[in-house]
Design a protein around this motif. Structure first.
Motif, PDB file in Angstrom:
ATOM      1  N   ASN A  34       0.822  -1.212   0.000  1.00  0.00           N
ATOM      2  CA  ASN A  34       0.000   0.000   0.000  1.00  0.00           C
ATOM      3  C   ASN A  34       0.852   1.257   0.000  1.00  0.00           C
ATOM      4  O   ASN A  34       0.571   2.226  -0.714  1.00  0.00           O
ATOM      5  N   TRP A  35       1.899   1.244   0.823  1.00  0.00           N
ATOM      6  CA  TRP A  35       2.802   2.396   0.858  1.00  0.00           C
ATOM      7  C   TRP A  35       3.438   2.612  -0.507  1.00  0.00           C
ATOM      8  O   TRP A  35       3.539   3.740  -0.985  1.00  0.00           O
ATOM      9  N   SER A  36       3.869   1.533  -1.160  1.00  0.00           N
ATOM     10  CA  SER A  36       4.509   1.634  -2.468  1.00  0.00           C
ATOM     11  C   SER A  36       3.555   2.198  -3.515  1.00  0.00           C
ATOM     12  O   SER A  36       3.946   3.009  -4.360  1.00  0.00           O
ATOM     13  N   SER A  37       2.316   1.764  -3.461  1.00  0.00           N
ATOM     14  CA  SER A  37       1.321   2.248  -4.424  1.00  0.00           C
ATOM     15  C   SER A  37       1.171   3.759  -4.343  1.00  0.00           C
ATOM     16  O   SER A  37       1.187   4.459  -5.368  1.00  0.00           O
ATOM     17  N   GLU A  38       1.053   4.277  -3.128  1.00  0.00           N
ATOM     18  CA  GLU A  38       0.921   5.721  -2.958  1.00  0.00           C
ATOM     19  C   GLU A  38       2.199   6.456  -3.333  1.00  0.00           C
ATOM     20  O   GLU A  38       2.164   7.539  -3.916  1.00  0.00           O
ATOM     21  N   LYS A  39       3.338   5.859  -2.995  1.00  0.00           N
ATOM     22  CA  LYS A  39       4.617   6.497  -3.286  1.00  0.00           C
ATOM     23  C   LYS A  39       4.844   6.600  -4.791  1.00  0.00           C
ATOM     24  O   LYS A  39       5.269   7.647  -5.302  1.00  0.00           O
ATOM     25  N   LEU A  40       4.565   5.533  -5.511  1.00  0.00           N
ATOM     26  CA  LEU A  40       4.741   5.541  -6.962  1.00  0.00           C
ATOM     27  C   LEU A  40       3.840   6.579  -7.620  1.00  0.00           C
ATOM     28  O   LEU A  40       4.269   7.307  -8.525  1.00  0.00           O
ATOM     29  N   LYS A  41       2.601   6.669  -7.176  1.00  0.00           N
ATOM     30  CA  LYS A  41       1.695   7.658  -7.750  1.00  0.00           C
ATOM     31  C   LYS A  41       2.183   9.082  -7.485  1.00  0.00           C
ATOM     32  O   LYS A  41       2.148   9.936  -8.374  1.00  0.00           O
ATOM     33  N   VAL A  45       2.863  11.190 -10.947  1.00  0.00           N
ATOM     34  CA  VAL A  45       1.855  12.176 -11.343  1.00  0.00           C
ATOM     35  C   VAL A  45       2.424  13.589 -11.167  1.00  0.00           C
ATOM     36  O   VAL A  45       2.931  13.945 -10.112  1.00  0.00           O
ATOM     37  N   GLY A  46       2.346  14.366 -12.219  1.00  0.00           N
ATOM     38  CA  GLY A  46       2.894  15.719 -12.200  1.00  0.00           C
ATOM     39  C   GLY A  46       4.285  15.822 -12.788  1.00  0.00           C
ATOM     40  O   GLY A  46       4.814  16.928 -12.965  1.00  0.00           O
ATOM     41  N   LEU A  47       4.903  14.689 -13.088  1.00  0.00           N
ATOM     42  CA  LEU A  47       6.235  14.700 -13.696  1.00  0.00           C
ATOM     43  C   LEU A  47       6.150  15.376 -15.061  1.00  0.00           C
ATOM     44  O   LEU A  47       5.268  15.075 -15.865  1.00  0.00           O
ATOM     45  N   THR A  48       7.042  16.301 -15.350  1.00  0.00           N
ATOM     46  CA  THR A  48       7.015  17.048 -16.608  1.00  0.00           C
ATOM     47  C   THR A  48       8.350  16.960 -17.330  1.00  0.00           C
ATOM     48  O   THR A  48       9.401  16.738 -16.711  1.00  0.00           O
ATOM     49  N   VAL A  49       8.306  17.147 -18.642  1.00  0.00           N
ATOM     50  CA  VAL A  49       9.503  17.177 -19.461  1.00  0.00           C
ATOM     51  C   VAL A  49       9.248  18.138 -20.619  1.00  0.00           C
ATOM     52  O   VAL A  49       8.119  18.243 -21.115  1.00  0.00           O
ATOM     53  N   GLY A  50      10.267  18.881 -21.011  1.00  0.00           N
ATOM     54  CA  GLY A  50      10.093  19.848 -22.084  1.00  0.00           C
ATOM     55  C   GLY A  50      11.248  19.826 -23.060  1.00  0.00           C
ATOM     56  O   GLY A  50      12.315  19.280 -22.784  1.00  0.00           O
ATOM     57  N   GLU A  53      10.183  20.467 -28.968  1.00  0.00           N
ATOM     58  CA  GLU A  53       8.917  19.973 -29.505  1.00  0.00           C
ATOM     59  C   GLU A  53       7.709  20.500 -28.725  1.00  0.00           C
ATOM     60  O   GLU A  53       6.600  20.545 -29.244  1.00  0.00           O
ATOM     61  N   GLY A  54       7.925  20.893 -27.471  1.00  0.00           N
ATOM     62  CA  GLY A  54       6.846  21.313 -26.591  1.00  0.00           C
ATOM     63  C   GLY A  54       7.068  20.742 -25.200  1.00  0.00           C
ATOM     64  O   GLY A  54       8.214  20.588 -24.768  1.00  0.00           O
ATOM     65  N   SER A  55       5.986  20.415 -24.519  1.00  0.00           N
ATOM     66  CA  SER A  55       6.110  19.882 -23.158  1.00  0.00           C
ATOM     67  C   SER A  55       5.106  18.763 -22.940  1.00  0.00           C
ATOM     68  O   SER A  55       4.065  18.705 -23.588  1.00  0.00           O
ATOM     69  N   CYS A  56       5.444  17.872 -21.985  1.00  0.00           N
ATOM     70  CA  CYS A  56       4.572  16.744 -21.641  1.00  0.00           C
ATOM     71  C   CYS A  56       4.480  16.629 -20.128  1.00  0.00           C
ATOM     72  O   CYS A  56       5.432  16.975 -19.413  1.00  0.00           O
ATOM     73  N   GLU A  57       3.361  16.115 -19.660  1.00  0.00           N
ATOM     74  CA  GLU A  57       3.153  15.943 -18.227  1.00  0.00           C
ATOM     75  C   GLU A  57       2.406  14.638 -17.969  1.00  0.00           C
ATOM     76  O   GLU A  57       1.453  14.310 -18.668  1.00  0.00           O
ATOM     77  N   VAL A  58       2.862  13.900 -16.948  1.00  0.00           N
ATOM     78  CA  VAL A  58       2.159  12.689 -16.519  1.00  0.00           C
ATOM     79  C   VAL A  58       0.958  13.116 -15.690  1.00  0.00           C
ATOM     80  O   VAL A  58       1.099  13.835 -14.701  1.00  0.00           O
ATOM     81  N   THR A  59      -0.235  12.677 -16.088  1.00  0.00           N
ATOM     82  CA  THR A  59      -1.466  13.151 -15.452  1.00  0.00           C
ATOM     83  C   THR A  59      -2.137  12.128 -14.547  1.00  0.00           C
ATOM     84  O   THR A  59      -2.878  12.493 -13.642  1.00  0.00           O
ATOM     85  N   GLU A  60      -1.885  10.833 -14.782  1.00  0.00           N
ATOM     86  CA  GLU A  60      -2.593   9.820 -14.001  1.00  0.00           C
ATOM     87  C   GLU A  60      -1.877   8.479 -14.095  1.00  0.00           C
ATOM     88  O   GLU A  60      -1.324   8.136 -15.139  1.00  0.00           O
ATOM     89  N   VAL A  61      -1.852   7.745 -12.985  1.00  0.00           N
ATOM     90  CA  VAL A  61      -1.413   6.352 -13.000  1.00  0.00           C
ATOM     91  C   VAL A  61      -2.682   5.505 -13.049  1.00  0.00           C
ATOM     92  O   VAL A  61      -3.403   5.388 -12.060  1.00  0.00           O
ATOM     93  N   ALA A 147      12.298   8.835 -11.359  1.00  0.00           N
ATOM     94  CA  ALA A 147      11.222   8.767 -10.372  1.00  0.00           C
ATOM     95  C   ALA A 147      11.119   7.376  -9.771  1.00  0.00           C
ATOM     96  O   ALA A 147      10.951   7.220  -8.549  1.00  0.00           O
ATOM     97  N   LEU A 148      11.223   6.343 -10.604  1.00  0.00           N
ATOM     98  CA  LEU A 148      11.156   4.972 -10.107  1.00  0.00           C
ATOM     99  C   LEU A 148      12.372   4.646  -9.255  1.00  0.00           C
ATOM    100  O   LEU A 148      12.288   3.875  -8.289  1.00  0.00           O
ATOM    101  N   ASP A 149      13.517   5.230  -9.593  1.00  0.00           N
ATOM    102  CA  ASP A 149      14.725   5.051  -8.792  1.00  0.00           C
ATOM    103  C   ASP A 149      14.530   5.663  -7.405  1.00  0.00           C
ATOM    104  O   ASP A 149      14.943   5.095  -6.387  1.00  0.00           O
TER     105      ASP A 149
END
Length: 339
Positions: A34-41, A45-50, A53-61, A147-149
């Motif tokens: 359970n702790w891992s599930s919340e930690k991974l999310k 979520v909210g991770l961005t890269v630009g 070409e533009g920009s991208c954002e992770v919106t949901e697991v 992030a996974l690291d």
């Protein structure tokens, strides 16, 4: 029953008031699912890269299947985690056009090195092709791995608090365990924020020293600012930071996992600091000196660390290489050759 002072010391309980798992001899297990599930999310979520070409954002697991647990036997920690996850991302081109897609990570586990993770990026059905997909496959995949690291690091320190109990001398043994070298190398900058460090043992701590050198395609002034600017520190660590950029000023990085104080500051030339991981013995600091040497088109950074607790040398060196040097280059584009 053996008298005090006789028999196997692993079974002696009188030296602990709570008489609990003395010398960490007995098997204990903790479910981290359970702790891992919340930690991974929270990390994804909210991770961005630009990029151009533009920009991208992770919106949901949208999918997170698997489990995680930690076992303690004879003072050694054994980590198990296995996850299959899927997340959604949105992209915005330079012209303002929106795109949607997903990425899958089917093999996040203790058996795979982080560099071996499969990260499959795709666009949603009926979405036209876009360079943003390539951005997510390259820079996006790198940030996802980071992030996974961080999750693996937190699992091995933040969630393990209390599993390794103090032994007869009052000091908890380091959580080495029988993991592979690759697994150990992933446990770097970590320790729970908002929790107290292990109590001091009241004895002299054996220490060691090391030195590192790295070059950056930046001026000494630019690189010096990376280590003294709260905004830039938060950018390359991707975590909260508090910094008082003055002599005697304190700093707190990665949500409190790294603590310290600036003891000498020579702008664009040298930084000397008291530096520690939060899970080092209470109030024990290493002395870390950063020297910024102008090499014309690049800057050579020399790191001298003294007073690092024995057994922490490899971990600390690897932490500086990966979570300082590599992260700074990737975040600010200061890449240069290694010595």
């Amino acid at each position: 029953m053996a008298k005090w002072g006789e028999g196997d010391p692993r079974w002696i309980v009188e030296e602990r008031a709570d008489a609990t798992n003395v010398n960490n001899w007995h098997w204990t297990e903790r479910d981290a699912t359970n702790w891992s599930s919340e930690k991974l999310k929270s990390l994804l979520v909210g991770l961005t890269v630009g990029g151009p070409e533009g920009s991208c954002e992770v919106t949901e697991v949208s999918k997170l299947e698997g489990e995680a647990s930690i076992n303690n036997r004879k003072g050694k920690l054994i980590f198990f985690y296995e996850w299959n996850l899927k997340a959604s991302w949105t992209g915005t081109s330079q012209t303002g056009v929106k795109f949607k897609g997903t990425f899958d990570v089917p093999n996040l586990s203790d058996e795979n090195d982080m560099d071996d993770l499969d990260i499959s990026v795709s666009l949603d059905k009926d979405e036209p092709d876009t360079p943003l997909k390539g951005l997510m496959r390259t820079a996006g995949a790198q940030k996802i791995r980071q992030a996974l690291d961080h999750y693996v690091d937190a699992l091995k320190t933040e969630f393990t608090q209390g599993m390794i109990l103090p032994t007869a001398n009052g000091v908890a043994p380091p959580p080495t365990g029988p993991q592979s070298r690759a697994q150990l190398n992933r446990t770097q900058i970590s320790s729970p924020s908002g929790t107290s460090a292990p109590p001091s043992s009241g004895v002299r701590i054996p220490t060691c020293k090391f030195s590192l050198r790295e070059t950056f395609q930046a001026s000494p002034a630019e690189l010096y600012r990376v280590f003294t600017s709260q905004e830039m520190l938060q950018a390359f660590t991707q975590a909260p930071a508090a910094v008082e950029a003055e002599k005697g000023g304190r700093f707190r990085l990665l949500g409190g996992n790294i603590l310290g104080e600036f003891t000498e500051m020579v702008p664009d030339d040298k930084l000397v600091m008291k530096w520690r991981y939060n899970n080092w013995p209470c109030e024990h600091y290493a002395t870390v000196t950063l020297s910024f040497l102008d090499r014309s088109s690049e800057t050579e950074l020399r790191v001298e660390a003294r007073g690092v607790p024995d057994g922490e040398e490899e971990r600390t060196q690897d932490g500086w290489r990966r979570f300082y040097f590599a992260a700074i280059k990737q975040t600010f584009g200061y890449g240069a050759r290694l010595f």
